[in-house]
Design a protein around this motif. Structure first.
Motif, PDB file in Angstrom:
ATOM      1  N   PHE A  39       0.823  -1.304   0.021  1.00 53.65           N
ATOM      2  CA  PHE A  39       0.064   0.083   0.142  1.00 53.65           C
ATOM      3  C   PHE A  39       0.956   1.291   0.003  1.00 53.65           C
ATOM      4  O   PHE A  39       1.811   1.306   0.812  1.00 53.65           O
ATOM      5  N   VAL A  40       0.490   2.348  -0.894  1.00 55.19           N
ATOM      6  CA  VAL A  40       1.465   3.283  -0.988  1.00 55.19           C
ATOM      7  C   VAL A  40       1.569   4.327   0.293  1.00 55.19           C
ATOM      8  O   VAL A  40       2.543   4.658   0.629  1.00 55.19           O
ATOM      9  N   GLU A  41       0.457   4.399   1.126  1.00 58.26           N
ATOM     10  CA  GLU A  41       0.385   4.738   2.421  1.00 58.26           C
ATOM     11  C   GLU A  41       1.378   4.297   3.417  1.00 58.26           C
ATOM     12  O   GLU A  41       1.737   5.045   4.261  1.00 58.26           O
ATOM     13  N   ARG A  42       1.878   3.104   3.212  1.00 58.11           N
ATOM     14  CA  ARG A  42       2.628   2.332   4.108  1.00 58.11           C
ATOM     15  C   ARG A  42       4.213   2.465   3.904  1.00 58.11           C
ATOM     16  O   ARG A  42       5.155   2.050   4.471  1.00 58.11           O
ATOM     17  N   PHE A  61       9.143  -4.817 -11.443  1.00 56.14           N
ATOM     18  CA  PHE A  61       8.941  -5.526 -10.092  1.00 56.14           C
ATOM     19  C   PHE A  61       7.502  -5.457  -9.582  1.00 56.14           C
ATOM     20  O   PHE A  61       6.979  -6.232  -8.899  1.00 56.14           O
ATOM     21  N   ALA A  62       6.919  -4.218 -10.125  1.00 56.80           N
ATOM     22  CA  ALA A  62       5.323  -4.052  -9.647  1.00 56.80           C
ATOM     23  C   ALA A  62       4.519  -3.515 -10.743  1.00 56.80           C
ATOM     24  O   ALA A  62       5.028  -2.777 -11.481  1.00 56.80           O
ATOM     25  N   ARG A  63       3.187  -3.383 -10.387  1.00 54.77           N
ATOM     26  CA  ARG A  63       2.327  -2.891 -11.142  1.00 54.77           C
ATOM     27  C   ARG A  63       1.361  -2.108 -10.349  1.00 54.77           C
ATOM     28  O   ARG A  63       1.057  -2.308  -9.034  1.00 54.77           O
ATOM     29  N   GLU A  64       1.054  -0.703 -10.552  1.00 56.33           N
ATOM     30  CA  GLU A  64       0.066   0.082 -10.010  1.00 56.33           C
ATOM     31  C   GLU A  64      -1.263  -0.295 -10.056  1.00 56.33           C
ATOM     32  O   GLU A  64      -2.002  -0.863 -11.144  1.00 56.33           O
ATOM     33  N   THR A  65      -2.313  -0.838  -9.077  1.00 53.30           N
ATOM     34  CA  THR A  65      -3.335  -1.038  -8.847  1.00 53.30           C
ATOM     35  C   THR A  65      -4.158  -0.418  -7.546  1.00 53.30           C
ATOM     36  O   THR A  65      -3.686   0.460  -6.932  1.00 53.30           O
ATOM     37  N   ALA A  72      -2.135   1.007  -4.691  1.00 55.20           N
ATOM     38  CA  ALA A  72      -1.057   0.045  -4.037  1.00 55.20           C
ATOM     39  C   ALA A  72      -0.347  -0.478  -5.072  1.00 55.20           C
ATOM     40  O   ALA A  72      -0.735  -0.110  -6.403  1.00 55.20           O
ATOM     41  N   TYR A  73       0.585  -1.057  -4.850  1.00 59.05           N
ATOM     42  CA  TYR A  73       1.706  -1.774  -5.874  1.00 59.05           C
ATOM     43  C   TYR A  73       1.533  -3.234  -5.941  1.00 59.05           C
ATOM     44  O   TYR A  73       1.789  -3.719  -4.921  1.00 59.05           O
ATOM     45  N   LYS A  74       1.155  -3.904  -6.820  1.00 55.26           N
ATOM     46  CA  LYS A  74       0.944  -5.180  -6.788  1.00 55.26           C
ATOM     47  C   LYS A  74       2.120  -5.843  -7.227  1.00 55.26           C
ATOM     48  O   LYS A  74       2.876  -5.420  -8.405  1.00 55.26           O
ATOM     49  N   MET A  75       2.851  -6.588  -6.225  1.00 57.10           N
ATOM     50  CA  MET A  75       4.378  -7.155  -6.641  1.00 57.10           C
ATOM     51  C   MET A  75       4.167  -8.192  -7.812  1.00 57.10           C
ATOM     52  O   MET A  75       3.345  -9.405  -7.749  1.00 57.10           O
ATOM     53  N   ILE A  76       5.262  -8.414  -8.453  1.00 58.70           N
ATOM     54  CA  ILE A  76       5.329  -9.711  -9.597  1.00 58.70           C
ATOM     55  C   ILE A  76       6.162 -10.642  -8.838  1.00 58.70           C
ATOM     56  O   ILE A  76       7.056 -10.527  -8.212  1.00 58.70           O
ATOM     57  N   GLY A  77       5.567 -11.897  -8.651  1.00 57.16           N
ATOM     58  CA  GLY A  77       6.279 -12.983  -8.184  1.00 57.16           C
ATOM     59  C   GLY A  77       7.728 -13.320  -8.502  1.00 57.16           C
ATOM     60  O   GLY A  77       8.055 -13.025  -9.689  1.00 57.16           O
TER      61      GLY A  77
END
Length: 83
Positions: A39-42, A61-65, A72-77
């Motif tokens: 989460f961006v706020e964290r 390494f991540a995508r915005e969502t 938040a940023y969704k991490m790529i495995g």
């Protein structure tokens, strides 16, 4: 859907690139599982210039969502390491 807790967790983790080991974020993580989303706020410290791209090697390494109504940023495995 419920939003993430307002009070951030106390535990901070260092998030780094799995390819070149460059520091990406210092993040307040709740729970003890794998890092799936940030989460961006964290995010306490952000060492990236471009969202979701490593500043050293350029690997994505991540995508915005939006998760539960919060950015938040969704991490790529397998693209990030957490200490």
């Amino acid at each position: 859907m419920a939003k993430p807790r307002k009070k951030p967790p106390l535990r901070t983790v260092q998030v780094s690139c799995s390819k070149c080991r460059a520091a990406l974020y210092k993040y307040r993580k709740g729970g003890k599982g794998a890092l799936v989303k940030c989460f961006v706020e964290r995010i306490v410290e952000d060492h990236t210039q471009e969202v979701g791209v490593c500043p050293e090697c350029g690997q994505q390494f991540a995508r915005e969502t939006m998760i539960r109504g919060a950015p938040a940023y969704k991490m790529i495995g397998g693209k990030v390491l957490m200490k």
